[in-house]
Design a protein around this motif. Structure first.
Motif: not given
Length: 560
Positions: A223, A248-249, A253, A255, A427, A454, A456, A464-467
């Motif tokens: 991300p 954002e993933a 993208r 999320y 999360c 950051r 998961q 899904t890794e997400v910022q």
């Protein structure tokens, strides 16, 4: 003349090497080119020598490439194929492709440079390369400037462009001439690939449709490193009432999570300083913006942004938490009773988000409080703990959602393993192996990132890794106001990050006329119009530039 082997053997194609070192066209070029070059050298010695030198240079360059490829194949591909073919029982039915540009595979094969080579390369880099790179560097900078200048026009043409082929990038690809591999065989192949080819953090995918099995390992896409207010305001007003933007993933993208489809409740587990309160704040401001209510059970004061905000019930004492949980459980029970006689799409009213900060400690405080105040006729178990469990089991239809925050979200902390199963969105950040196995044992554990923000996000066993987006105090309070329309909150309504300064930054920038230590003492002694903190940057308080300027002017007046 045709480039076939002189002894007539089969299996040597024209375009590919086949069983030999050369392909057919290379043998053909060698057999026809050598006599022609010899004849040219006899007839025209000068031209023939030039052609021979060029051919020799090309041959040397091609030979060097071939040697590098053979060395790469001997180091990585051949040993890996041998290790895979034997347990699968496919001696000739397995092929493997490894991109030399993957990770640092090729640099690992480089031999160490001698002191003379290091000195020569350093002299070349300091004396020759800057001269050679001057024109290409300036040309590239001009091209970038032109691209920035015409970007408003070129972005409008994107809608006319057809999507191209998928850009996979450097990858490992394995093909096995068998219609099926068992789970144990796939695990064995994956273990061999990860052991023999030293590239970390690869994403694995298998395709067993058809007569052959294909597997691919690609580098994990990350991300973006920074997601802020502009991203949030561009996304949240286009979402449904039950959808919430998280960040954002991979690949930028957006999320989102759904409290209607994914889960009515959210579990947040992370180490200290990982940003648990930031994630809770992001969801809370979206609930408030849509006209909902937020109840915060927070003993340590992590949500100062919510003080005085309409629609927020901030509970910092055990008796306040006790009363709030019982009240919400009773309201949820009433809403569920009414829902029995209404249509399936009946709206029970405003959404309520209950944020339980440091749930392990909160449950203990509620239990201790009840032990102190209960009468002999009262039940032994705390009604507030019971109310929390009831909210977890009946919150979806009543639009009562719980966001539970803890460093270790144990079953005892949440009221039992049955209650923990109600958290469909989980999360995790800066997690340990024990924390991951306890909370999401059904999902494969990726490597924990040390990047701040950051996370998961695990839904249905898929991580899904997400910022996660970061909001400062002023931005959060602005977004928490109910939205009247899509343009009700713009970036210009909120001070930007450059308008938020720490005391040291303000001193260095000249916003205040004192040094850092002198400003700290004035702040401690309440000299002048002392500014109020509006957020945090690490451990330092953030102040608005306007408040700092007012403080500086009041200090000058008091001195005068």
């Amino acid at each position: 003349m045709t480039g076939r082997p002189l002894d007539g053997r089969d299996g040597y194609p024209y375009l590919r090497p086949g069983a030999g070192r050369w392909s057919g066209w290379k043998r053909q070029a060698y057999r026809l080119g050598t006599p022609a070059l010899a004849a040219l050298t006899v007839v025209e010695p000068h031209q023939g020598i030039g052609v021979a030198a060029t051919a020799g240079a090309v041959a040397a360059w091609s030979g060097r490439r071939q040697m590098t490829r053979r060395r790469f194949r001997r180091a990585y591909i051949d040993p890996t194929l041998t290790a895979i073919r034997t347990p699968l029982g496919l001696e000739t039915g397995v092929t493997l492709h490894v991109d030399p540009g993957l990770g640092n595979l090729t640099p690992r094969l480089a031999t160490p440079l001698s002191p003379a080579e290091l000195a020569a390369r350093q002299w070349y880099g300091q004396r020759i390369e800057p001269v050679l790179r001057w024109l290409p560097d300036r040309t590239q900078r001009c091209a970038w400037a032109v691209q920035r200048w015409v970007r408003p026009a070129t972005t409008k043409l994107d809608v006319f462009r057809r999507p191209g082929t998928e850009q996979i990038g450097p990858h490992i690809e394995l093909t096995a001439q068998t219609p099926y591999l068992t789970q144990e065989q796939r695990a064995l192949v994956s273990s061999i690939i990860n052991s023999k080819i030293p590239v970390s953090d690869l994403v694995e995918s298998w395709n067993q449709v058809g007569a052959q099995v294909k597997a691919r390992w690609t580098v994990r896409k990350r991300p973006p490193g920074d997601v802020g207010y502009d991203h949030v305001i561009a996304r949240i007003d286009s979402l449904a009432e039950w959808e919430f933007y998280i960040g954002e993933a991979a690949g930028g993208r957006p999320y989102t999570i759904s409290l209607k489809d994914d889960s009515p409740h959210i579990a947040v587990s992370a180490g200290s300083g990982a940003g648990k309160s930031v994630l809770a704040q992001l969801i809370a401001v979206q609930v408030l913006r849509r006209g909902g209510r937020v109840i915060i059970l927070d003993r340590k004061g992590s949500h100062r942004w919510a003080l005085g905000v309409d629609g927020v019930d901030y509970c910092t004492k055990p008796h306040q938490m006790h009363a709030a949980l019982i009240r919400e459980a009773e309201d949820a029970d009433v809403r569920n009773d009414l829902a029995l006689h209404e249509a399936d799409d009946w709206d029970p009213g405003e959404r309520t988000l209950v944020i339980c900060e440091e749930l392990n400690a909160t449950i203990g405080q509620l239990t201790n409080y009840w032990a102190e105040v209960r009468e002999k006729s009262d039940p032994k178990k705390s009604p507030a703990v019971t109310a929390l469990a009831e909210l977890l089991f009946m919150g979806r239809a009543a639009k009562k959602n719980v966001l539970a925050i803890a460093q270790m979200l144990t079953a005892r902390a949440i009221g039992g393993p049955e209650a923990r199963e109600n958290f469909g969105v989980r999360c995790l950040a800066r997690y340990t192996v024990n924390a991951w196995k306890m909370l999401v044992p059904e999902a494969a554990m990726p490597k924990s990132s040390r990047t701040l923000g950051r996370w998961q996000v695990v839904i249905g066993g898929v991580a899904t890794e997400v910022q996660v987006a970061y909001l400062n105090t002023m931005q959060a309070r602005a977004l928490a106001k109910p939205a009247d329309g899509p343009d009700s909150a713009l970036s210009s309504d909120v001070p930007e990050d450059r308008d938020m300064l720490t005391l040291r930054d303000a001193s260095d920038a000249g916003v205040i006329p004192w040094g850092y230590e002198a400003a700290k003492k004035r702040l401690q002694r309440n000299v002048g119009a002392v500014p109020a903190p509006r957020g945090k940057k690490g451990n330092a308080d953030l102040y608005t530039r306007g408040d700092l300027v007012t403080w500086a002017e009041s200090g000058k007046t008091s001195v005068g």
